[in-house]
Design a protein around this motif. Sequence first.
Motif, PDB file in Angstrom:
ATOM      1  N   GLY A  17      -9.275 197.551  30.553  1.00  0.00           N
ATOM      2  CA  GLY A  17      -7.922 197.977  30.905  1.00  0.00           C
ATOM      3  C   GLY A  17      -7.492 199.271  30.255  1.00  0.00           C
ATOM      4  N   SER A  18      -8.343 199.854  29.391  1.00  0.00           N
ATOM      5  CA  SER A  18      -7.974 201.174  28.880  1.00  0.00           C
ATOM      6  C   SER A  18      -8.154 202.231  29.969  1.00  0.00           C
ATOM      7  N   CYS A  19      -8.855 201.888  31.035  1.00  0.00           N
ATOM      8  CA  CYS A  19      -8.973 202.804  32.177  1.00  0.00           C
ATOM      9  C   CYS A  19      -8.421 202.197  33.476  1.00  0.00           C
ATOM     10  N   HIS A  20      -8.593 200.869  33.631  1.00  0.00           N
ATOM     11  CA  HIS A  20      -8.251 200.217  34.904  1.00  0.00           C
ATOM     12  C   HIS A  20      -6.993 199.358  34.802  1.00  0.00           C
ATOM     13  N   ALA A  22      -8.749 205.185  36.035  1.00  0.00           N
ATOM     14  CA  ALA A  22      -9.827 204.798  36.949  1.00  0.00           C
ATOM     15  C   ALA A  22      -9.187 203.978  38.074  1.00  0.00           C
ATOM     16  N   PRO A  23      -9.938 203.709  39.145  1.00  0.00           N
ATOM     17  CA  PRO A  23      -9.335 202.986  40.275  1.00  0.00           C
ATOM     18  C   PRO A  23      -8.790 201.623  39.837  1.00  0.00           C
ATOM     19  N   PRO A  24      -7.626 201.203  40.369  1.00  0.00           N
ATOM     20  CA  PRO A  24      -7.112 199.859  40.079  1.00  0.00           C
ATOM     21  C   PRO A  24      -8.041 198.803  40.679  1.00  0.00           C
ATOM     22  N   ALA A  42      -7.021 193.034  44.050  1.00  0.00           N
ATOM     23  CA  ALA A  42      -7.603 192.605  45.331  1.00  0.00           C
ATOM     24  C   ALA A  42      -9.072 192.991  45.449  1.00  0.00           C
ATOM     25  N   PHE A  43      -9.785 192.979  44.322  1.00  0.00           N
ATOM     26  CA  PHE A  43     -11.166 193.455  44.380  1.00  0.00           C
ATOM     27  C   PHE A  43     -12.059 192.574  45.254  1.00  0.00           C
ATOM     28  N   GLY A  44     -11.702 191.289  45.343  1.00  0.00           N
ATOM     29  CA  GLY A  44     -12.484 190.376  46.192  1.00  0.00           C
ATOM     30  C   GLY A  44     -12.458 190.744  47.667  1.00  0.00           C
ATOM     31  N   ARG A  45     -11.484 191.545  48.043  1.00  0.00           N
ATOM     32  CA  ARG A  45     -11.406 191.951  49.456  1.00  0.00           C
ATOM     33  C   ARG A  45     -12.143 193.249  49.732  1.00  0.00           C
ATOM     34  N   ARG A  46     -12.593 193.916  48.682  1.00  0.00           N
ATOM     35  CA  ARG A  46     -13.222 195.227  48.913  1.00  0.00           C
ATOM     36  C   ARG A  46     -14.634 195.049  49.457  1.00  0.00           C
ATOM     37  N   SER A  47     -15.011 195.964  50.310  1.00  0.00           N
ATOM     38  CA  SER A  47     -16.370 195.928  50.851  1.00  0.00           C
ATOM     39  C   SER A  47     -17.352 196.664  49.958  1.00  0.00           C
ATOM     40  N   TYR A  48     -16.849 197.640  49.190  1.00  0.00           N
ATOM     41  CA  TYR A  48     -17.756 198.501  48.439  1.00  0.00           C
ATOM     42  C   TYR A  48     -17.322 198.656  46.984  1.00  0.00           C
ATOM     43  N   ILE A  49     -18.296 198.867  46.133  1.00  0.00           N
ATOM     44  CA  ILE A  49     -18.077 199.235  44.735  1.00  0.00           C
ATOM     45  C   ILE A  49     -18.348 200.735  44.638  1.00  0.00           C
ATOM     46  N   ALA A  50     -17.449 201.461  43.985  1.00  0.00           N
ATOM     47  CA  ALA A  50     -17.623 202.904  43.780  1.00  0.00           C
ATOM     48  C   ALA A  50     -17.928 203.630  45.091  1.00  0.00           C
ATOM     49  N   GLY A  51     -17.339 203.141  46.168  1.00  0.00           N
ATOM     50  CA  GLY A  51     -17.422 203.853  47.429  1.00  0.00           C
ATOM     51  C   GLY A  51     -18.568 203.464  48.340  1.00  0.00           C
ATOM     52  N   HIS A  52     -19.706 202.989  47.797  1.00  0.00           N
ATOM     53  CA  HIS A  52     -20.796 202.715  48.729  1.00  0.00           C
ATOM     54  C   HIS A  52     -21.732 201.571  48.361  1.00  0.00           C
ATOM     55  N   THR A  63     -24.575 192.637  42.482  1.00  0.00           N
ATOM     56  CA  THR A  63     -24.430 194.088  42.387  1.00  0.00           C
ATOM     57  C   THR A  63     -23.261 194.448  41.481  1.00  0.00           C
ATOM     58  N   LEU A  64     -22.171 193.691  41.583  1.00  0.00           N
ATOM     59  CA  LEU A  64     -21.008 193.986  40.749  1.00  0.00           C
ATOM     60  C   LEU A  64     -21.344 193.745  39.274  1.00  0.00           C
ATOM     61  N   ALA A  65     -22.090 192.677  38.989  1.00  0.00           N
ATOM     62  CA  ALA A  65     -22.474 192.409  37.594  1.00  0.00           C
ATOM     63  C   ALA A  65     -23.364 193.536  37.068  1.00  0.00           C
ATOM     64  N   ARG A  66     -24.289 193.999  37.894  1.00  0.00           N
ATOM     65  CA  ARG A  66     -25.167 195.104  37.458  1.00  0.00           C
ATOM     66  C   ARG A  66     -24.355 196.370  37.222  1.00  0.00           C
ATOM     67  N   TRP A  67     -23.390 196.595  38.086  1.00  0.00           N
ATOM     68  CA  TRP A  67     -22.509 197.763  37.914  1.00  0.00           C
ATOM     69  C   TRP A  67     -21.775 197.693  36.577  1.00  0.00           C
ATOM     70  N   ILE A  68     -21.240 196.513  36.247  1.00  0.00           N
ATOM     71  CA  ILE A  68     -20.471 196.376  35.008  1.00  0.00           C
ATOM     72  C   ILE A  68     -21.376 196.579  33.788  1.00  0.00           C
ATOM     73  N   THR A 127     -21.932 208.784  37.386  1.00  0.00           N
ATOM     74  CA  THR A 127     -20.601 208.206  37.541  1.00  0.00           C
ATOM     75  C   THR A 127     -19.776 208.396  36.267  1.00  0.00           C
ATOM     76  N   ALA A 128     -18.456 208.485  36.448  1.00  0.00           N
ATOM     77  CA  ALA A 128     -17.563 208.660  35.301  1.00  0.00           C
ATOM     78  C   ALA A 128     -17.309 207.336  34.579  1.00  0.00           C
ATOM     79  N   MET A 129     -17.770 206.223  35.124  1.00  0.00           N
ATOM     80  CA  MET A 129     -17.574 204.950  34.414  1.00  0.00           C
ATOM     81  C   MET A 129     -18.655 204.801  33.348  1.00  0.00           C
ATOM     82  N   SER A 132     -21.082 203.070  30.367  1.00  0.00           N
ATOM     83  CA  SER A 132     -21.692 201.783  30.076  1.00  0.00           C
ATOM     84  C   SER A 132     -20.982 201.215  28.853  1.00  0.00           C
ATOM     85  N   MET A 133     -20.529 199.955  28.947  1.00  0.00           N
ATOM     86  CA  MET A 133     -19.670 199.380  27.915  1.00  0.00           C
ATOM     87  C   MET A 133     -20.432 198.416  27.016  1.00  0.00           C
ATOM     88  N   GLY A 134     -21.755 198.380  27.084  1.00  0.00           N
ATOM     89  CA  GLY A 134     -22.535 197.478  26.241  1.00  0.00           C
ATOM     90  C   GLY A 134     -22.318 196.011  26.592  1.00  0.00           C
TER      91      GLY A 134
HETATM   92  C1  HEC Z   1     -13.523 205.165  30.240  1.00  0.00           C
HETATM   93  C2  HEC Z   1     -12.887 204.592  31.427  1.00  0.00           C
HETATM   94  C3  HEC Z   1     -13.472 203.303  31.985  1.00  0.00           C
HETATM   95  C4  HEC Z   1     -13.654 202.100  31.344  1.00  0.00           C
HETATM   96  C5  HEC Z   1     -13.389 201.760  29.882  1.00  0.00           C
HETATM   97  C6  HEC Z   1     -14.127 201.177  32.357  1.00  0.00           C
HETATM   98  N1  HEC Z   1     -14.239 201.800  33.559  1.00  0.00           N
HETATM   99 FE1  HEC Z   1     -14.673 200.917  35.330  1.00  0.00          FE
HETATM  100  N2  HEC Z   1     -14.575 202.731  36.262  1.00  0.00           N
HETATM  101  C7  HEC Z   1     -14.232 203.911  35.653  1.00  0.00           C
HETATM  102  C8  HEC Z   1     -14.301 204.995  36.624  1.00  0.00           C
HETATM  103  C9  HEC Z   1     -14.008 206.467  36.352  1.00  0.00           C
HETATM  104  C10 HEC Z   1     -14.678 204.390  37.838  1.00  0.00           C
HETATM  105  C11 HEC Z   1     -14.954 205.085  39.192  1.00  0.00           C
HETATM  106  C12 HEC Z   1     -16.446 205.311  39.224  1.00  0.00           C
HETATM  107  C13 HEC Z   1     -17.018 205.861  40.492  1.00  0.00           C
HETATM  108  O1  HEC Z   1     -16.413 205.699  41.564  1.00  0.00           O
HETATM  109  O2  HEC Z   1     -18.133 206.417  40.396  1.00  0.00           O
HETATM  110  C14 HEC Z   1     -14.829 202.966  37.574  1.00  0.00           C
HETATM  111  C15 HEC Z   1     -15.161 202.033  38.529  1.00  0.00           C
HETATM  112  C16 HEC Z   1     -15.170 200.671  38.322  1.00  0.00           C
HETATM  113  C17 HEC Z   1     -15.332 199.688  39.355  1.00  0.00           C
HETATM  114  C18 HEC Z   1     -15.451 199.991  40.839  1.00  0.00           C
HETATM  115  C19 HEC Z   1     -14.063 200.350  41.334  1.00  0.00           C
HETATM  116  C20 HEC Z   1     -13.968 200.702  42.800  1.00  0.00           C
HETATM  117  O3  HEC Z   1     -12.835 200.982  43.255  1.00  0.00           O
HETATM  118  O4  HEC Z   1     -14.974 200.695  43.503  1.00  0.00           O
HETATM  119  C21 HEC Z   1     -15.305 198.462  38.750  1.00  0.00           C
HETATM  120  C22 HEC Z   1     -15.422 197.111  39.416  1.00  0.00           C
HETATM  121  C23 HEC Z   1     -15.148 198.689  37.334  1.00  0.00           C
HETATM  122  N3  HEC Z   1     -15.061 200.040  37.119  1.00  0.00           N
HETATM  123  C24 HEC Z   1     -15.117 197.695  36.387  1.00  0.00           C
HETATM  124  C25 HEC Z   1     -14.995 197.920  35.025  1.00  0.00           C
HETATM  125  C26 HEC Z   1     -15.105 196.889  34.012  1.00  0.00           C
HETATM  126  C27 HEC Z   1     -15.352 195.422  34.296  1.00  0.00           C
HETATM  127  C28 HEC Z   1     -14.938 197.487  32.809  1.00  0.00           C
HETATM  128  C29 HEC Z   1     -15.035 196.872  31.427  1.00  0.00           C
HETATM  129  C30 HEC Z   1     -16.307 196.245  31.088  1.00  0.00           C
HETATM  130  C31 HEC Z   1     -14.701 198.909  33.072  1.00  0.00           C
HETATM  131  N4  HEC Z   1     -14.757 199.122  34.415  1.00  0.00           N
HETATM  132  C32 HEC Z   1     -14.436 199.859  32.095  1.00  0.00           C
HETATM  133  C33 HEC Z   1     -13.854 204.084  34.352  1.00  0.00           C
HETATM  134  C34 HEC Z   1     -13.857 203.100  33.381  1.00  0.00           C
END
Ligand code: HEC
Length: 103
Positions: A27-30, A43-45, A48-58, A65-70, A80-82, A84-86
């Motif tokens: 929540g420091s970004c979302h 970062a994107p809110p 309603a994430f369960g209704r989305r068809s795509y993560i990060a646009g594609h 896939t969502l778990a791997r993304w996280i 990507t600007a997101m 890795s949070m360990g």
């Molecule tokens: C430093 C800021 C930051 C933090 C902290 C962060 N994210 Fe993100 N996150 C982003 C950005 C920027 C994007 C957009 C990435 C892209 O589209 O390439 C994103 C995208 C996402 C998406 C996809 C959103 C979409 O609309 O498709 C999800 C899901 C997500 N983050 C989950 C998490 C989770 C869960 C955590 C905590 C473990 C987290 N994020 C922590 C910056 C952050």
Amino acid sequence: MRARPHGDAPAAQLERGRELLAQYQCGSCHAIPKVPAARASLAPPLDAFGRRSYIAGHLPNRPETLARWIEAPAALVPGTAMPSMGVSPRDARDMAAYLLALE
Ligand code: HEC
């Protein structure tokens, strides 16, 4: 057709996922519904994430896939600007379950 395509996770997993989203400070970004202090707009809110068809646009928005993304966003979307949070695989699965239950 089920109303919630991915929202069939057990309640305990959803609660754990919600707590982890707060602990990892996603929540420091979302903005994330019902997660304390998750109101940022860097970062994107994730409402309603369960209704989305795509993560990060594609990427297809599915539990694995969502778990791997996280766990490792840049492994799926290089540059990507997101960050890795360990996150461990189990924690990522539980957070993904919570997000996918949001409708
Ligand atoms: C430093 C800021 C930051 C933090 C902290 C962060 N994210 Fe993100 N996150 C982003 C950005 C920027 C994007 C957009 C990435 C892209 O589209 O390439 C994103 C995208 C996402 C998406 C996809 C959103 C979409 O609309 O498709 C999800 C899901 C997500 N983050 C989950 C998490 C989770 C869960 C955590 C905590 C473990 C987290 N994020 C922590 C910056 C952050």
